[in-house]
Motif scaffolding. Structure first.
Motif, mmCIF file in Angstrom:
data_model
loop_
_atom_site.group_PDB
_atom_site.id
_atom_site.type_symbol
_atom_site.label_atom_id
_atom_site.label_comp_id
_atom_site.label_asym_id
_atom_site.label_seq_id
_atom_site.Cartn_x
_atom_site.Cartn_y
_atom_site.Cartn_z
ATOM 1 N N VAL A 1 -10.674 -10.629 10.198
ATOM 2 C CA VAL A 1 -9.258 -10.262 10.046
ATOM 3 C C VAL A 1 -8.889 -9.183 11.056
ATOM 4 N N GLU A 2 -9.794 -8.228 11.282
ATOM 5 C CA GLU A 2 -9.566 -7.193 12.291
ATOM 6 C C GLU A 2 -9.385 -7.818 13.670
ATOM 7 N N VAL B 1 -18.317 -11.420 7.865
ATOM 8 C CA VAL B 1 -17.488 -11.314 6.666
ATOM 9 C C VAL B 1 -16.028 -11.413 7.074
ATOM 10 N N LEU B 2 -15.194 -11.890 6.163
ATOM 11 C CA LEU B 2 -13.787 -12.126 6.502
ATOM 12 C C LEU B 2 -13.060 -10.868 6.981
ATOM 13 N N PRO B 3 -13.261 -9.684 6.363
ATOM 14 C CA PRO B 3 -12.552 -8.493 6.845
ATOM 15 C C PRO B 3 -12.791 -8.194 8.319
ATOM 16 N N LEU B 4 -14.004 -8.457 8.819
ATOM 17 C CA LEU B 4 -14.266 -8.229 10.242
ATOM 18 C C LEU B 4 -13.452 -9.201 11.090
ATOM 19 N N GLU C 1 0.803 -1.228 0.000
ATOM 20 C CA GLU C 1 0.000 0.000 0.000
ATOM 21 C C GLU C 1 0.831 1.272 0.000
ATOM 22 N N GLU D 1 -6.078 -16.645 6.348
ATOM 23 C CA GLU D 1 -7.489 -16.993 6.522
ATOM 24 C C GLU D 1 -7.653 -18.203 7.432
ATOM 25 N N ARG E 1 -1.054 -14.874 9.901
ATOM 26 C CA ARG E 1 -2.382 -14.305 10.160
ATOM 27 C C ARG E 1 -3.238 -14.422 8.903
ATOM 28 N N THR F 1 -7.336 -17.058 10.969
ATOM 29 C CA THR F 1 -8.466 -16.181 11.272
ATOM 30 C C THR F 1 -9.734 -16.995 11.538
#
Length: 351
Positions: free
Chosen positions: A243-244, A238-241, A154, A310, A308, A313
């Motif tokens: 992951v957090e 959802v996966l992004p949540l 990024e 999937e 870290r 997670t």
């Protein structure tokens, strides 16, 4: 501002996440100290800054900033005072405020680099974590150095690199996370005494609330309670949540595995230097060593590795695993409480 258009200090050791450490501020202290010929390794920087004894959990949310060393003490500036004291240097800090101009930062950086001293900065690339500025170009408008985030995808579009690996960036001031500068060529101070080091350790370890942040021993309870909150791990999440959640849990593990290992190593060094205190120091070290042991041998196998991804997670999201972790966190907290008590007994004596 520097009299030259450019100046770069070559040979400053790289600062990057890995086996050399995972806490940026002490990593930067170690790098700068080595360049300047000072006998300050990562263990000493971690312990004497207080960072080796920290654990923080924001009870208001799943906060990716929990692990930042700036939360070690309740006074945010204390970590920098103690960190520079580990280098036996006086703190010279320039904070970014509404009144601060880019030229103020440029003058500070150029003056230090021209004197042969790298600068520790917060921000420059990515979050307000510590990095090292090793040089400047265009009178300070372009900076070079080491930053743990410099090769993250990024940020790559806005960063170039020297042949030796130093980052090159010209939009460091535009980064709102560029927050402060710390000089490394300041006046020499005496090293911390054993009592001062232990007093700072006890302050970091003490269980307390600071705003919404649970700190020290109390942070174990906040971490455990967050994992046991089933509504934060819904079956249809959802996966992004998730992951957090994994990021916060993983950061706590990293904080303890890195921190308590070096804290114990430092206390055992003190025991060799102060035989009268050795029983208490070694006892405290033994308790602290028990914390990363639980993480390495029990928590990580349940997750399926240090990564870290999937797979880890998804394993964290399972209720049965989170309940296992809650028990492990309780045991780690018990080790910490015993270590804290040993340190308290030493401070109550004639250290």
């Amino acid at each position: 501002m520097g009299k030259q258009d450019s100046a770069i200090l070559y040979g400053v050791p790289k600062v990057a996440y890995g086996q050399g450490g995972c806490t940026p501020f002490p990593m930067c202290i170690h790098s700068c100290a080595k360049y300047l010929g000072l006998r300050v390794d990562y263990t000493r920087a971690m312990a004497e800054s207080g960072a080796a004894f920290r654990l923080v959990w924001n009870t208001a949310c799943w906060d990716g900033g929990n692990v930042d060393a700036i939360f070690t003490f309740d006074d945010p500036a204390k970590i920098f005072h103690c960190g520079m004291r580990s280098m036996e240097r006086e703190l010279k800090l320039l904070n970014r405020t509404q009144e601060t101009k880019k030229e103020d930062f440029m003058d500070f950086i150029c003056g230090e680099i021209d004197a042969g001293n790298p600068v520790i900065a917060l921000g420059i690339i990515g979050p307000p974590e510590a990095c090292v500025i090793t040089g400047y170009r265009e009178g300070g408008r372009v900076l070079t150095g080491w930053n743990v985030f410099q090769e993250y995808p990024e940020h790559r579009a806005r960063v170039r690199f020297e042949k030796n690996g130093y980052f090159i960036t010209g939009d460091w001031w535009e980064n709102p996370c560029t927050a402060a500068l710390i000089a490394t060529g300041t006046e020499s101070l005496p090293p911390l005494t054993a009592r001062e080091a232990l007093r700072n350790a006890a302050e970091a370890l003490e269980g307390r609330m600071c705003g919404t942040y649970a700190k020290g021993i109390l942070a174990y309870d906040a971490w455990k309670n967050a994992l046991l909150c089933d509504r934060d791990f819904p079956a249809d999440a959802v996966l992004p949540l998730l992951v957090e959640r994994m990021m916060c849990h993983g950061d706590a593990m990293d904080c303890l595995s890195d921190g308590r290992w070096h804290a114990a190593k430092y206390l055992r060094r003190l025991a060799e230097q102060h035989p009268a205190m050795a029983p208490g120091l070694n006892a405290a070290a033994g308790e602290l060593e028990g914390i990363p042991e639980i993480i390495w041998k029990e928590m990580i196998p349940v997750l399926g590795g240090w990564e870290r991804g999937e797979a880890q997670t998804r394993r964290l999201a399972r209720a049965e695993n989170r309940r296992l972790f809650a028990g492990q966190i309780e045991r780690m907290k018990a080790h910490e409480e015993r270590a804290y008590n040993y340190i308290g007994e030493l401070l109550d004596g004639n250290v």
